[in-house]
Design an enzyme around this catalytic site. Structure first.
Site, PDB file in Angstrom:
ATOM      1  N   HIS A  73       7.496  52.557  52.148  1.00  0.00           N
ATOM      2  CA  HIS A  73       8.483  52.436  53.186  1.00  0.00           C
ATOM      3  C   HIS A  73       8.257  51.243  54.145  1.00  0.00           C
ATOM      4  CE1 HIS A  73      11.433  54.222  56.201  1.00  0.00           C
ATOM      5  NE2 HIS A  73      11.011  53.032  56.968  1.00  0.00           N
ATOM      6  N   HIS A  75      10.186  47.540  55.800  1.00  0.00           N
ATOM      7  CA  HIS A  75      11.150  46.641  56.341  1.00  0.00           C
ATOM      8  C   HIS A  75      10.953  45.251  56.094  1.00  0.00           C
ATOM      9  CE1 HIS A  75      13.603  50.068  58.186  1.00  0.00           C
ATOM     10  NE2 HIS A  75      12.447  50.443  58.264  1.00  0.00           N
ATOM     11  N   GLN A 168      21.260  49.991  60.006  1.00  0.00           N
ATOM     12  CA  GLN A 168      20.354  50.095  61.130  1.00  0.00           C
ATOM     13  C   GLN A 168      21.363  50.444  62.343  1.00  0.00           C
ATOM     14  OE1 GLN A 168      16.909  48.646  62.020  1.00  0.00           O
ATOM     15  NE2 GLN A 168      17.446  50.203  63.621  1.00  0.00           N
ATOM     16  N   HIS A 226      16.288  57.615  57.103  1.00  0.00           N
ATOM     17  CA  HIS A 226      15.493  57.514  58.232  1.00  0.00           C
ATOM     18  C   HIS A 226      15.960  58.832  58.989  1.00  0.00           C
ATOM     19  CE1 HIS A 226      14.268  53.298  57.483  1.00  0.00           C
ATOM     20  NE2 HIS A 226      13.832  53.336  58.449  1.00  0.00           N
ATOM     21  N   GLU A 229      13.855  60.253  63.676  1.00  0.00           N
ATOM     22  CA  GLU A 229      12.682  59.485  64.134  1.00  0.00           C
ATOM     23  C   GLU A 229      12.895  59.237  65.654  1.00  0.00           C
ATOM     24  OE1 GLU A 229      12.637  55.200  62.713  1.00  0.00           O
ATOM     25  OE2 GLU A 229      10.590  55.174  63.537  1.00  0.00           O
ATOM     26  N   ASP A 325       5.997  50.743  57.268  1.00  0.00           N
ATOM     27  CA  ASP A 325       7.241  50.713  58.092  1.00  0.00           C
ATOM     28  C   ASP A 325       7.395  49.417  58.326  1.00  0.00           C
ATOM     29  OD1 ASP A 325       9.620  51.476  58.985  1.00  0.00           O
ATOM     30  OD2 ASP A 325       8.898  52.499  60.807  1.00  0.00           O
TER      31      ASP A 325
HETATM   32 ZN   LIG Z   1      11.874  52.461  58.750  1.00  0.00          ZN
END
Ligand SMILES: [Zn+2]
Length: 428
Positions: A73, A75, A168, A226, A229, A325
């Site tokens: 995971h 970005h 997002q 996701h 979170e 992440d």
């Molecule tokens: Zn993430």
């Protein structure tokens, strides 16, 4: 009997041949052969002693030889942007989303590609050869996505990259977002993402999960959402993901990332949920470095750890892997791409200090990650593609405790990087 000529011979390896097995062996890697236009080098032999010669011969001296690390995971589109256009002073997820919103106005193809490849090189030099990256698909230009799909192609000779279409700003946060998700699917993403807890309403969040499963069936893709979170103990989209996975029979192809709210659920609800999760075969990803720093920000004291129930999931036999992440971006300004940092933080934050628990945390950045990514042919065995790493460590505990240097990275049968451990000289 004539002795064989190999591409690469590794002598005296302490081989992690399975999550529960270590053996001292030699490993031989075959000369390249071409099939269907692709050159491949495979593991030709594993034995206590192999007769033969090779273009490169390495004496590993009983150090640990492991399958490569898996970063499940990250970005890559936002990596290496910390401080641009400003630093995240509050340290919260939501200030991070605001800063990224401003930074992505100036995103260009070259900007994303250059940062993504620089990050992947940092990771690969530390033994990471399989990566799942989310690409933000909330912008009409889909710049981040186009860039990461190009990067996937550019690096394929030395690293396997999966790309997730990640909305997002939510799938229903803006009328154009559903079309952008479909566009991303048609462009060839490997995985469909989501962010139900950031949709405008709870109903939108539930609907987004149903829509993601619909797309996954229609386009035959994996899912990585996701999920929850947030520290809100009422954020309960994991149960929706679990229900969809059961009804669609897709559990092993589905991943719930973060699930940090699971750490805040009351125990009566959490234990009921654990029973359902055992039925699903869902994969989980915790990101302990960032979870411990982003979550709990609105707490005074006691302050929550904000990490999902890694130990309890593992004890139930549910697949959990670990990710970074972020590396130097608006949400997490630190990080180097070293998966042993991630595993070490999991050992601490999840209180997994028993010897079997420490080994389990190592497995979460190797075999478990491979299972999350649905990788075929992962691991070190005769006939498999020759991907392996040599660590300056004698076992998994030693590797995590000292964040051991990865001395050699072998990708698709070729020696990709060599790193020398730091050396201290005492001055009299
Ligand atoms: Zn993430």
């Amino acid at each position: 009997m004539t002795s064989q000529n190999y591409e690469l011979l590794l002598r005296r390896c302490k081989l992690l041949s399975a999550p529960d097995r270590t053996e001292i062996v030699d490993i031989a890697i075959s000369a390249p052969c071409t099939a269907n236009g692709t050159v491949s080098r495979t593991i030709a032999a594993i034995a206590s002693h192999i007769d033969g010669t090779a273009a490169i011969e390495l004496d590993v001296q009983n150090q640990l030889v492991s399958p490569p690390f898996v970063e499940s995971h990250i970005h890559l589109d936002s990596a290496l942007t910390a401080g641009e256009p400003r630093w995240n002073e509050s340290g919260t997820l939501f200030e991070g989303i605001e800063i990224w919103h401003d930074r992505k106005q100036t995103l260009s193809l070259e900007d994303v590609k250059q940062r993504a490849i620089a990050t992947l090189k940092q990771q690969a030099a530390q033994g990471v050869l399989f990566v799942r990256s989310h690409a933000d698909v909330s912008e009409a230009s889909l710049t981040a996505l186009v860039a990461l799909l190009e990067v996937r192609e550019d690096v394929k000779d030395w690293l396997t990259l999966q790309v997730v279409a990640f909305p997002q700003d939510g799938i229903y946060g803006s009328p154009k977002n559903q079309d952008l998700m479909e566009e991303a699917l048609k462009m060839g993403v490997d995985v469909i993402g989501g962010i139900p807890h950031y949709e405008l309403t709870r109903e939108d969040g539930v609907n987004s999960v149903h829509q993601i499963f619909k797309w996954a069936e229609q386009y035959d893709r994996l899912i990585d959402i996701h999920c929850d979170e947030i520290d809100d103990d009422q954020s309960r989209f994991l149960e929706v993901v679990a229900a969809c996975a059961i009804r669609h029979g897709m559990g092993s192809r589905v991943t719930a990332s973060h699930t940090t709210a699971f750490g805040s659920y009351n125990n009566a609800y959490a234990f009921k949920l654990l029973g359902f999760l055992q039925r699903t075969q869902l994969n989980f990803i915790a990101n302990p470095l960032i979870n411990i720093t982003l979550q709990g920000r609105t707490d005074t004291y006691p302050k929550r750890r904000g990490v999902t129930r890694v130990k309890e999931l593992w004890q139930q036999g549910i697949n959990v892997s670990l990710g970074h992440d972020c590396i130097q971006d608006p949400w997490y300004s630190l990080g180097t791409g070293n998966m042993l940092d991630v595993a070490s933080m999991a050992v601490h934050v999840c209180q997994m200090t028993g010897m079997a628990e420490i080994d389990a945390c190592y497995n979460m950045v190797t075999w478990n990650g491979a299972k999350t990514l649905n990788l075929e042919e992962y691991g070190i065995a005769v006939g498999k593609p020759a991907n392996l790493i040599v660590l300056d460590a004698c076992d998994r505990y030693d590797a995590i405790r000292r964040r051991a240097t990865v001395r050699h990275v072998i990708s698709q049968g070729k020696l990709l990087t060599k790193t020398s451990p730091a050396e201290v000289t005492w001055q009299e």
